[in-house]
Motif scaffolding. Structure first.
Motif, PDB file in Angstrom:
ATOM      1  N   SER A 153      -5.090   2.312  -3.353  1.00 36.34           N
ATOM      2  CA  SER A 153      -4.449   1.009  -3.485  1.00 36.34           C
ATOM      3  C   SER A 153      -5.493  -0.071  -3.710  1.00 36.34           C
ATOM      4  CB  SER A 153      -3.637   0.691  -2.226  1.00 36.34           C
ATOM      5  OG  SER A 153      -3.153  -0.643  -2.254  1.00 36.34           O
ATOM      6  N   THR A 191       0.807  -1.221   0.000  1.00 35.61           N
ATOM      7  CA  THR A 191       0.000   0.000   0.000  1.00 35.61           C
ATOM      8  C   THR A 191       0.836   1.264   0.000  1.00 35.61           C
ATOM      9  OG1 THR A 191      -1.716  -1.198   1.220  1.00 35.61           O
ATOM     10  CG2 THR A 191      -1.859   1.204   1.211  1.00 35.61           C
ATOM     11  N   SER A 192       1.956   1.243   0.696  1.00 33.97           N
ATOM     12  CA  SER A 192       2.741   2.465   0.861  1.00 33.97           C
ATOM     13  C   SER A 192       4.221   2.144   0.914  1.00 33.97           C
ATOM     14  CB  SER A 192       2.324   3.198   2.146  1.00 33.97           C
ATOM     15  OG  SER A 192       2.586   2.388   3.277  1.00 33.97           O
ATOM     16  N   GLY A 222      -1.210   5.826  -7.273  1.00 35.05           N
ATOM     17  CA  GLY A 222      -1.537   6.015  -5.868  1.00 35.05           C
ATOM     18  C   GLY A 222      -2.183   7.368  -5.635  1.00 35.05           C
ATOM     19  N   PRO A 223      -2.517   7.732  -4.383  1.00 36.51           N
ATOM     20  CA  PRO A 223      -2.320   6.908  -3.182  1.00 36.51           C
ATOM     21  C   PRO A 223      -3.339   5.779  -3.019  1.00 36.51           C
ATOM     22  CG  PRO A 223      -3.379   8.963  -2.602  1.00 36.51           C
ATOM     23  CD  PRO A 223      -3.084   9.057  -4.072  1.00 36.51           C
ATOM     24  N   SER A 277      -0.453   0.051  -5.467  1.00 38.44           N
ATOM     25  CA  SER A 277      -0.930   1.397  -5.815  1.00 38.44           C
ATOM     26  C   SER A 277      -1.503   1.406  -7.222  1.00 38.44           C
ATOM     27  CB  SER A 277       0.215   2.408  -5.696  1.00 38.44           C
ATOM     28  OG  SER A 277       0.630   2.533  -4.354  1.00 38.44           O
ATOM     29  N   GLY A 321       2.105   7.241  -0.515  1.00 40.94           N
ATOM     30  CA  GLY A 321       1.152   6.240  -0.984  1.00 40.94           C
ATOM     31  C   GLY A 321       1.580   5.623  -2.292  1.00 40.94           C
TER      32      GLY A 321
END
Length: 667
Positions: free
Chosen positions: A340, A284-285, A337-338, A324, A319
């Motif tokens: 996801s 996700t990040s 992104g951010p 993403s 993000g």
């Protein structure tokens, strides 16, 4: 003691344990899809898989949790009320004059975490010197507690003016509110410092997420074996018991990423590379941090627009992860992104999602080997990702491979900016550091990022996709304490400071005893926040015999100048209380061959690099041993991650089994 580390990510949940007695350096691990509707389900599934592998019931589970983080980011905290001193009910709404984006006329502040209807004032007033101007009686406390309970609020933040000097009124209100079944967060327990807005905001955030965290941890504890204890990683890099985490959940906001930094510190001690930039790219990040002999710490963090002023590792998050989503905005520019795809539906190549992600781009470019993904335990639908990429590219009049490389380039640009925030903007040259990459997707982008930053070396540790979970195994039990004193340096005699530190140390020993640390095993580290008189912010100086000289030197290092003749203030005393925990060994084979050996190659594959097809060697990491060396282009596949070695880069395996990559960049 058998300790299991658990890191819950947006896409996968990682579970790892030191095999045997922990001294062999061997680890057993599983990686299971996260269950966002109930993160505990994935954890219990992972623990069950370890049990089926023949591992005994663990003595302790150390958990890096995203529950509090997600509740804040998604603004899904419980209905929270605020009780404060008369005249200060709007402190959260007024805040500071700072703007998140100075040049954006459409910029809007985050909505107040406590709505106006749930803000209450009480009589009673403590002054800045700790004296009392007005008393708060029990009758008034009972009345306000009844009014708060009538609103239907589930949790209450109590933040009274100068309560860090005299907490008696907050304690009275806390008792009355708790008697009505409300969750209570008292500001003097969360942050015993000045700055009314930041203290109130931190307390309100804690009140908003603690009931959610308490319910989650209670469910998780119920699913564990009775003899297994549960601890939670803090944003500061230390662990606390689940009981403490239920009351002070704000301390767990960055607990997962903190695990990766903790593991990197353990790796630094073994490799001798003590100047590291950590690059943790998950689903996700991406989280980055800088270690210069140790991690940089901060007490100035904003999460989803809300100031959170507790000690935590200084990390920057963007993000941009493997999951993403890529899209074209209204102006036709490619964005990544951010948003996801998360664990459900996940990237298109997982077989359910329709959106294209960074992971799909890497599959299309040939850098992810579908047959090796999660050790072959999860099928990837490469053809599906390729068809969707072609459809999206055709709509824009471009080739699928160009779109895939564009997605990777946009994601890497965001990650490069993040690294510059914690390095260049802090006065550090990235070229003087080694980039340590981990997370399931980190190895796919690390060399490209390092080259763009002028960094000559990349380090890929063993089990990179499980590295944050591994960090849980190396974390000590830590509690941080503080007390604002606001003293001029010339008036701050050693006896006065010793007396105030003695109070903090007594508190630290009591709290660590509750965490299960024996009194004789507590280590105490002192520090002082200092500033020149008239400044608005402070620098944290390690406590020593000549604080003024240490402050002047640190001020010059940080800001480029010092003014020794200017009066200095001691603002806040800080104490870190640590209880050391048993730690597993990292595998080491110091009997390296005298020359580099050609590693066994599992085959070759075609992949795309800078718009052209290249033939790359395919290597299985578990077959690589210390002394092996290879040159790019190459793909190194393992159960938890994939490492891409582009043309012009070279890799060798060190004594710890780390992949040490020479990026080809020279100073």
């Amino acid at each position: 003691m058998i300790v299991v580390g658990v890191d819950t990510g947006g896409t996968f949940t990682d579970v790892i344990v030191a095999a045997g007695d922990g001294a062999s350096g061997r680890f057993a691990a599983v990686k299971v899809p996260s269950t966002p509707d109930d993160p505990a389900r994935a954890i219990l599934d992972g623990l069950e898989r370890l049990k089926n592998m023949g591992l005994p019931v663990p003595d302790r589970v150390v958990h890096g949790s995203t529950v509090a983080t997600n509740a804040i980011l998604e603004r899904k905290g419980v209905a929270t009320a605020l009780v404060t001193t008369a005249g200060f009910r709007d402190v959260l709404a007024i805040g500071r004059q700072n703007r998140a984006d100075l040049y954006d006329p459409a910029c809007r502040r985050a909505p107040c975490i406590v709505p106006e209807a749930l803000r209450f004032e009480v009589p009673g007033r403590i002054l800045a010197d700790g004296s009392r101007r007005e008393a708060l009686c029990s009758e008034a406390a009972r009345d306000i507690a009844a009014r708060v309970a009538a609103t239907g609020a589930q949790s209450v933040a109590v933040s009274l003016l100068f309560s860090f000097l005299d907490p008696s009124d907050e304690l009275l209100l806390g008792r009355e509110l708790a008697a009505r079944g409300l969750g209570v967060s008292l500001s003097h327990e969360i942050m015993r410092e000045f700055r009314e807005f930041e203290r109130t905001s931190t307390t309100a955030v804690n009140a908003s997420v603690s009931p959610i965290m308490a319910r989650y941890l209670s469910r998780l504890e119920a699913g564990l074996d009775r003899e297994t204890g549960l601890c939670v990683m803090q944003s500061s890099g230390g662990v606390i018991t689940a009981k403490t985490a239920m009351r002070q959940s704000v301390r767990t906001i960055l607990s997962g990423p903190a695990g990766g930094v903790t593991a990197a510190m353990a790796l630094a001690k073994e490799t001798g590379f003590d100047r590291l930039i950590t690059f943790d790219m998950g689903g996700t990040s991406t989280d980055v941090a800088l270690l210069d002999g140790g991690p940089a710490m901060t007490t100035e963090t904003v999460v989803a627009g809300y100031p959170v002023t507790i000690p935590m590792i200084d990390m920057h998050t963007v993000g941009a992860g493997g999951g993403s989503l890529a899209a074209f905005d209204a102006a036709g520019a490619l964005t990544v992104g951010p948003q996801s795809a998360g664990a459900d539906p996940g990237p298109a190549c997982y077989g359910r999602g329709e959106g294209l992600t960074v992971t799909d781009a890497n599959v299309v470019l040939g850098r992810i080997v579908p047959e090796c993904f999660l050790g072959g335990g999860m099928a990837l639908h490469a053809g599906r990702a390729r068809r969707l990429m072609e459809d999206m590219a055709e709509a824009r009049g471009m080739a699928a491979r160009d779109l895939a490389e564009g997605i990777v380039a946009v994601a890497e640009a965001a990650m490069e900016r993040a690294i510059r925030v914690i390095s260049v903007e802090r006065g550090h040259d990235p070229a003087e550091f080694t980039l340590v990459c981990f997370g399931g997707a980190g190895g796919l982008h690390a060399v490209s990022l390092a080259r763009s930053l002028g960094m000559g070396r990349v380090l890929v540790p063993p089990h990179p996709g499980l590295f944050s979970a591994m960090g849980m195994l190396f974390a000590d039990i830590i509690r941080d304490f503080s007390a604002t004193v606001m003293l001029d340096q010339e008036k701050a005699g050693s006896d006065l400071l010793e007396a105030r530190f003695a109070e903090l140390e007594a508190c630290g020993r009591r709290e660590l005893e509750k965490e299960g640390v024996a009194p004789g095993e507590v280590a105490l580290i002192r520090a002082v926040d200092m500033r020149y008189r008239g400044q608005s912010f402070e620098l944290t100086v390690p406590y020593g015999p000549d604080l003024a000289a240490a402050f002047h030197a640190l001020h010059e290092k940080t800001y480029g100048y010092q003014t020794p003749g200017r009066p200095v203030q001691l603002v806040t005393l800080r104490l870190r209380a640590t209880g050391a925990t048993p730690k597993p060994a990292l595998p080491r084979d110091d009997a390296l061959p005298g020359r580099a050996l050609e590693p066994p190659c599992a085959g070759s594959r075609r992949l795309v690099h800078q718009g052209r097809d290249v033939s790359a060697g395919l290597y299985v990491r578990k077959r690589l041993v210390p002394g092996h060396a290879l040159a790019g282009p190459a793909v190194v596949a393992e159960d938890s991650a994939t490492t891409y070695v582009p043309p012009g880069a070279a890799l060798r395996v060190d004594a710890l089994g780390c992949l040490v990559i020479d990026t080809g960049v020279r100073p």
